[in-house]
Design a protein around this motif. Structure first.
Motif, PDB file in Angstrom:
ATOM      1  N   ALA A   1      49.208  36.730  28.960  1.00 59.17           N
ATOM      2  CA  ALA A   1      49.714  36.245  30.245  1.00 59.17           C
ATOM      3  C   ALA A   1      51.232  36.147  30.244  1.00 59.17           C
ATOM      4  O   ALA A   1      51.889  36.369  31.272  1.00 59.17           O
ATOM      5  N   ASP A   2      51.808  35.808  29.090  1.00 59.75           N
ATOM      6  CA  ASP A   2      53.264  35.756  28.983  1.00 59.75           C
ATOM      7  C   ASP A   2      53.874  37.154  29.098  1.00 59.75           C
ATOM      8  O   ASP A   2      54.937  37.336  29.686  1.00 59.75           O
ATOM      9  N   ASP A   3      53.185  38.137  28.535  1.00 61.00           N
ATOM     10  CA  ASP A   3      53.711  39.502  28.520  1.00 61.00           C
ATOM     11  C   ASP A   3      53.582  40.169  29.875  1.00 61.00           C
ATOM     12  O   ASP A   3      54.521  40.837  30.346  1.00 61.00           O
ATOM     13  N   GLN A   4      52.421  39.986  30.520  1.00 62.07           N
ATOM     14  CA  GLN A   4      52.160  40.603  31.820  1.00 62.07           C
ATOM     15  C   GLN A   4      51.453  39.586  32.708  1.00 62.07           C
ATOM     16  O   GLN A   4      50.310  39.226  32.447  1.00 62.07           O
ATOM     17  N   THR A   5      52.127  39.121  33.735  1.00 54.80           N
ATOM     18  CA  THR A   5      51.517  38.160  34.647  1.00 54.80           C
ATOM     19  C   THR A   5      50.524  38.879  35.555  1.00 54.80           C
ATOM     20  O   THR A   5      50.905  39.777  36.304  1.00 54.80           O
ATOM     21  N   PRO A   6      49.232  38.535  35.507  1.00 51.12           N
ATOM     22  CA  PRO A   6      48.263  39.200  36.376  1.00 51.12           C
ATOM     23  C   PRO A   6      48.472  38.799  37.835  1.00 51.12           C
ATOM     24  O   PRO A   6      48.728  37.628  38.126  1.00 51.12           O
ATOM     25  N   VAL A   7      48.392  39.767  38.719  1.00 50.68           N
ATOM     26  CA  VAL A   7      48.584  39.509  40.146  1.00 50.68           C
ATOM     27  C   VAL A   7      47.519  40.245  40.949  1.00 50.68           C
ATOM     28  O   VAL A   7      46.848  41.144  40.441  1.00 50.68           O
ATOM     29  N   MET A   8      47.403  39.871  42.212  1.00 53.00           N
ATOM     30  CA  MET A   8      46.503  40.550  43.133  1.00 53.00           C
ATOM     31  C   MET A   8      47.309  41.578  43.933  1.00 53.00           C
ATOM     32  O   MET A   8      48.538  41.628  43.859  1.00 53.00           O
ATOM     33  N   TRP A   9      46.607  42.384  44.725  1.00 51.15           N
ATOM     34  CA  TRP A   9      47.281  43.443  45.480  1.00 51.15           C
ATOM     35  C   TRP A   9      48.152  42.902  46.615  1.00 51.15           C
ATOM     36  O   TRP A   9      49.013  43.603  47.139  1.00 51.15           O
ATOM     37  N   ASN A  10      47.957  41.649  46.986  1.00 55.96           N
ATOM     38  CA  ASN A  10      48.786  41.086  48.058  1.00 55.96           C
ATOM     39  C   ASN A  10      49.889  40.173  47.515  1.00 55.96           C
ATOM     40  O   ASN A  10      50.608  39.534  48.276  1.00 55.96           O
TER      41      ASN A  10
ATOM     42  N   ASN B   1      51.401  47.447  45.718  1.00 54.91           N
ATOM     43  CA  ASN B   1      51.464  48.539  46.689  1.00 54.91           C
ATOM     44  C   ASN B   1      52.829  49.225  46.664  1.00 54.91           C
ATOM     45  O   ASN B   1      52.921  50.448  46.818  1.00 54.91           O
ATOM     46  N   ALA B   2      53.896  48.456  46.444  1.00 57.51           N
ATOM     47  CA  ALA B   2      55.213  49.060  46.320  1.00 57.51           C
ATOM     48  C   ALA B   2      55.275  49.963  45.093  1.00 57.51           C
ATOM     49  O   ALA B   2      55.897  51.033  45.117  1.00 57.51           O
ATOM     50  N   ALA B   3      54.599  49.543  44.010  1.00 55.26           N
ATOM     51  CA  ALA B   3      54.582  50.346  42.789  1.00 55.26           C
ATOM     52  C   ALA B   3      53.847  51.667  43.008  1.00 55.26           C
ATOM     53  O   ALA B   3      54.265  52.717  42.495  1.00 55.26           O
ATOM     54  N   VAL B   4      52.738  51.633  43.762  1.00 59.82           N
ATOM     55  CA  VAL B   4      52.023  52.879  44.083  1.00 59.82           C
ATOM     56  C   VAL B   4      52.908  53.762  44.952  1.00 59.82           C
ATOM     57  O   VAL B   4      53.035  54.975  44.724  1.00 59.82           O
TER      58      VAL B   4
ATOM     59  N   THR C   1      54.858  52.414  54.207  1.00 63.08           N
ATOM     60  CA  THR C   1      55.681  51.206  54.278  1.00 63.08           C
ATOM     61  C   THR C   1      56.356  51.126  55.642  1.00 63.08           C
ATOM     62  O   THR C   1      56.355  52.092  56.414  1.00 63.08           O
ATOM     63  N   SER C   2      56.948  49.969  55.939  1.00 60.19           N
ATOM     64  CA  SER C   2      57.518  49.723  57.265  1.00 60.19           C
ATOM     65  C   SER C   2      59.035  49.552  57.208  1.00 60.19           C
ATOM     66  O   SER C   2      59.608  49.239  56.164  1.00 60.19           O
TER      67      SER C   2
ATOM     68  N   GLU D   1      45.027  47.415  50.483  1.00 60.49           N
ATOM     69  CA  GLU D   1      46.257  47.524  51.284  1.00 60.49           C
ATOM     70  C   GLU D   1      46.896  46.159  51.523  1.00 60.49           C
ATOM     71  O   GLU D   1      46.209  45.157  51.719  1.00 60.49           O
ATOM     72  N   SER D   2      48.202  46.139  51.471  1.00 59.88           N
ATOM     73  CA  SER D   2      48.977  44.946  51.805  1.00 59.88           C
ATOM     74  C   SER D   2      50.379  45.401  52.209  1.00 59.88           C
ATOM     75  O   SER D   2      50.826  46.486  51.830  1.00 59.88           O
ATOM     76  N   SER D   3      51.087  44.578  52.945  1.00 62.82           N
ATOM     77  CA  SER D   3      52.343  44.984  53.589  1.00 62.82           C
ATOM     78  C   SER D   3      53.469  45.247  52.595  1.00 62.82           C
ATOM     79  O   SER D   3      53.649  44.522  51.615  1.00 62.82           O
ATOM     80  N   VAL D   4      54.215  46.311  52.895  1.00 63.48           N
ATOM     81  CA  VAL D   4      55.408  46.682  52.122  1.00 63.48           C
ATOM     82  C   VAL D   4      56.480  47.120  53.118  1.00 63.48           C
ATOM     83  O   VAL D   4      56.215  47.886  54.048  1.00 63.48           O
ATOM     84  N   TRP D   5      57.713  46.661  52.896  1.00 61.28           N
ATOM     85  CA  TRP D   5      58.842  47.063  53.729  1.00 61.28           C
ATOM     86  C   TRP D   5      59.907  47.706  52.852  1.00 61.28           C
ATOM     87  O   TRP D   5      60.333  47.118  51.840  1.00 61.28           O
ATOM     88  N   GLY D   6      60.303  48.943  53.244  1.00 60.45           N
ATOM     89  CA  GLY D   6      61.365  49.623  52.528  1.00 60.45           C
ATOM     90  C   GLY D   6      60.879  50.825  51.743  1.00 60.45           C
ATOM     91  O   GLY D   6      59.682  51.140  51.703  1.00 60.45           O
ATOM     92  N   THR D   7      61.820  51.525  51.144  1.00 64.34           N
ATOM     93  CA  THR D   7      61.556  52.696  50.303  1.00 64.34           C
ATOM     94  C   THR D   7      62.505  52.645  49.107  1.00 64.34           C
ATOM     95  O   THR D   7      63.728  52.589  49.294  1.00 64.34           O
ATOM     96  N   ASP D   8      61.899  52.609  47.914  1.00 61.83           N
ATOM     97  CA  ASP D   8      62.654  52.506  46.654  1.00 61.83           C
ATOM     98  C   ASP D   8      63.248  51.113  46.452  1.00 61.83           C
ATOM     99  O   ASP D   8      63.204  50.556  45.364  1.00 61.83           O
ATOM    100  N   ILE D   9      63.868  50.578  47.505  1.00 59.69           N
ATOM    101  CA  ILE D   9      64.305  49.184  47.483  1.00 59.69           C
ATOM    102  C   ILE D   9      63.461  48.444  48.520  1.00 59.69           C
ATOM    103  O   ILE D   9      63.451  48.812  49.696  1.00 59.69           O
TER     104      ILE D   9
END
Length: 281
Positions: free
Chosen positions: A181-190, A231-234, A268-269, A214-222
């Motif tokens: 858990a210290d090395d990689q914090t588990p998260v959900m898709w949202n 979702n930003a990573a995908v 993304t939006s 699916e979950s909201s993402v705004w921007g491209t690269d940044i």
């Protein structure tokens, strides 16, 4: 009958009687020997006279049943959290969760905020079930800057930022789980990075689950700081949508505008000015 014949007859009778008595005596002695021999065999061979083995110990013996946890530990409710224990960091307590429990709020994954439901967190960790309940041992720990989230055993926990106290379950795998858990914090898709303490240039490593949602993402690269990490990573081509996996982000200053695009199946939006950003490494 003449005296001579009478005497002869008596001698014959006496001889027969003697022979009969001798036969009886020897017969009884033989019967007594047979009886004694059989009694010896019975006493030395378990009462089966050596005709069949004693199977009472055939094969490996069954291991003793583990001691029941019923009645062990302090009874607690499913609503109870570690804060209510009024313990100190480093202290361990054994608690008994009753059968027929119901789910209550939990924040964290393997390491939980102290205001999380202990019994529900134990179901999430796979230690007990709602139906049967059970006994668990918790260790109180200091707080953390971030708590992950995951879905396990029918319980979905929530992520959280900094909190002053935590708890873990004492098992043979406790320290390995904490290191992971210290090395990689588990998260959900949202989950978004908005839960972390913001510091420009700081990096965080997360672990995304399989099967993209699916979950909201705004921007491209940044991306804006309130965008979905996974979702930003995908979208950035750094994560496979179906398999999930580790994702590293770096916190960046805000942008005057963010442009949305479609990449790798993620749309993304656009967005205007936003104070904080991140990029996927």
């Amino acid at each position: 009958m003449t005296p001579l014949l009478f005497l002869l007859e008596r001698q014959i009778i006496r001889g027969c009687v003697a022979l009969l008595l001798t036969a009886i005596v020897f017969g009884c002695a033989g019967c007594s020997k047979v009886k004694n021999d059989n009694s010896t065999a019975t006493a030395s061979e378990g009462g089966h006279g050596g005709t069949s083995p004693d199977n009472s110990n055939t094969g490996p013996s069954s291991p003793p049943a583990p001691p029941s946890s019923a009645g062990e530990g302090k009874p607690t409710t499913w609503e109870a959290n570690a804060t209510s224990l009024n313990g100190k960091d480093g202290e361990t307590l054994t608690l008994a969760c009753s059968p027929g429990g119901t789910a209550h709020s939990v924040w964290g994954s393997d390491i939980y905020t102290s205001d999380s439901s202990i019994c529900t967190a134990a179901v999430h960790s796979g230690l007990i079930t709602f139906q049967q309940g059970g006994t668990v041992t918790v260790e109180l720990r200091s707080g953390r800057s971030i708590y992950g989230a995951s879905e396990r055993n029918g319980v979905t926990t929530s992520d959280y930022g900094s909190y002053q106290h935590s708890f873990v379950f004492k098992t043979p795998n406790t320290e390995a789980l904490v290191r992971e858990a210290d090395d990689q914090t588990p998260v959900m898709w949202n989950t978004s990075p908005a839960i972390v303490t913001f510091e420009v240039g700081k990096t965080y490593k997360f672990k995304c689950p399989a099967a993209r949602k699916e979950s909201s993402v705004w921007g491209t690269d940044i991306y804006t700081l309130d965008s979905s990490i996974c979702n930003a990573a995908v979208h950035a081509g750094k994560l496979a949508a179906e398999s999930g996996g580790p994702v590293t982000i770096e916190l960046r200053p805000g942008e005057d505008s963010y442009k949305g695009t479609t990449r790798n199946g993620v749309k993304t939006s656009d967005y205007g000015k936003y104070g904080q950003s991140f990029v996927v490494k």
